[in-house]
Scaffold this motif. Structure first.
Motif, PDB file in Angstrom:
ATOM      1  N   ILE A 169     -17.324 -57.853 -59.909  1.00 49.86           N
ATOM      2  CA  ILE A 169     -17.609 -56.492 -59.480  1.00 49.86           C
ATOM      3  C   ILE A 169     -19.081 -56.179 -59.699  1.00 49.86           C
ATOM      4  CG2 ILE A 169     -17.190 -54.051 -60.016  1.00 49.86           C
ATOM      5  CD1 ILE A 169     -14.251 -54.864 -60.563  1.00 49.86           C
ATOM      6  N   SER A 170     -19.627 -56.555 -60.867  1.00 49.70           N
ATOM      7  CA  SER A 170     -21.028 -56.312 -61.167  1.00 49.70           C
ATOM      8  C   SER A 170     -21.933 -57.051 -60.179  1.00 49.70           C
ATOM      9  CB  SER A 170     -21.337 -56.760 -62.585  1.00 49.70           C
ATOM     10  OG  SER A 170     -22.703 -56.647 -62.852  1.00 49.70           O
ATOM     11  N   SER A 171     -21.618 -58.290 -59.864  1.00 53.12           N
ATOM     12  CA  SER A 171     -22.419 -59.067 -58.912  1.00 53.12           C
ATOM     13  C   SER A 171     -22.371 -58.449 -57.529  1.00 53.12           C
ATOM     14  CB  SER A 171     -21.912 -60.507 -58.847  1.00 53.12           C
ATOM     15  OG  SER A 171     -22.079 -61.129 -60.089  1.00 53.12           O
TER      16      SER A 171
ATOM     17  N   GLN B  69     -25.640 -55.178 -53.496  1.00 51.00           N
ATOM     18  CA  GLN B  69     -25.750 -54.054 -52.579  1.00 51.00           C
ATOM     19  C   GLN B  69     -26.889 -53.107 -52.946  1.00 51.00           C
ATOM     20  OE1 GLN B  69     -21.987 -52.095 -52.263  1.00 51.00           O
ATOM     21  NE2 GLN B  69     -20.890 -53.975 -51.868  1.00 51.00           N
ATOM     22  N   CYS B  70     -27.534 -53.337 -54.047  1.00 44.64           N
ATOM     23  CA  CYS B  70     -28.611 -52.474 -54.523  1.00 44.64           C
ATOM     24  C   CYS B  70     -29.930 -52.985 -53.956  1.00 44.64           C
ATOM     25  CB  CYS B  70     -28.627 -52.494 -56.057  1.00 44.64           C
ATOM     26  SG  CYS B  70     -29.869 -51.444 -56.806  1.00 44.64           S
TER      27      CYS B  70
ATOM     28  N   GLY C 169     -21.592 -46.990 -52.369  1.00 41.53           N
ATOM     29  CA  GLY C 169     -21.204 -45.597 -52.159  1.00 41.53           C
ATOM     30  C   GLY C 169     -20.657 -44.928 -53.399  1.00 41.53           C
ATOM     31  N   GLY C 170     -20.828 -43.590 -53.459  1.00 39.87           N
ATOM     32  CA  GLY C 170     -20.261 -42.804 -54.536  1.00 39.87           C
ATOM     33  C   GLY C 170     -20.995 -42.890 -55.852  1.00 39.87           C
TER      34      GLY C 170
ATOM     35  N   ALA D 254     -33.730 -51.980 -58.971  1.00 41.25           N
ATOM     36  CA  ALA D 254     -34.438 -52.938 -58.128  1.00 41.25           C
ATOM     37  C   ALA D 254     -35.716 -52.297 -57.599  1.00 41.25           C
ATOM     38  CB  ALA D 254     -33.549 -53.396 -56.978  1.00 41.25           C
ATOM     39  N   VAL D 255     -36.689 -53.140 -57.234  1.00 41.09           N
ATOM     40  CA  VAL D 255     -38.004 -52.689 -56.778  1.00 41.09           C
ATOM     41  C   VAL D 255     -38.316 -53.289 -55.417  1.00 41.09           C
ATOM     42  CG1 VAL D 255     -40.481 -52.650 -57.304  1.00 41.09           C
ATOM     43  CG2 VAL D 255     -38.814 -52.604 -59.168  1.00 41.09           C
ATOM     44  N   TYR D 256     -38.919 -52.477 -54.545  1.00 43.46           N
ATOM     45  CA  TYR D 256     -39.407 -52.934 -53.242  1.00 43.46           C
ATOM     46  C   TYR D 256     -40.832 -52.416 -53.079  1.00 43.46           C
ATOM     47  CZ  TYR D 256     -40.044 -53.131 -48.165  1.00 43.46           C
ATOM     48  OH  TYR D 256     -40.533 -53.362 -46.903  1.00 43.46           O
TER      49      TYR D 256
END
Length: 120
Positions: free
Chosen positions: A17-19, A24-25, A51-52, A100-102
């Protein structure tokens, strides 16, 4: 043996679940510069998140200025190339799911302050 199997199953399930959430982040943004004055730059968040969940933003405009708005507008004082970075943090029930960074580049050629960074 049943206890060990149950604990192992729960650990594997939590890891999967964590992966899945981390995958998705993805921070993303688009840049729009004013045609009349490209030192005025609008940033639009287009990050992909599960989502959520609650999302927070930390923008670094590359000129020692920051913002925590989702879709900020920033005016650069000097010409030059700037590395703009968006850091997103996704939370659920006060637990961080992912950070996360972009980063992307912005080129300013007609700032009111004139000089500044050189584009490389």
């Amino acid at each position: 043996m049943k206890k060990i199997t149950t604990v192992l199953f729960l650990f594997i399930t939590a890891f999967l679940i964590s992966s899945e959430l981390s995958a998705q982040c993805q921070p993303l943004f688009t840049v729009s510069q004013s045609p009349a004055n490209n030192a005025i730059v609008s940033f639009t968040d287009s990050s992909l998140v599960p989502g959520g969940n609650t999302l927070s933003w930390q923008w670094d405009f590359g000129d020692n200025n920051l913002s925590i708005l989702q879709n900020p507008t920033h005016t650069y004082q000097n010409n030059g190339g700037y590395s703009v970075c968006l850091t997103i943090t996704v939370m659920n029930n006060n637990q961080i799911l992912c950070t996360a960074v972009y980063c992307d580049s912005v080129l300013v050629t007609n700032a009111s302050g004139g000089g500044g960074n050189s584009w490389c």
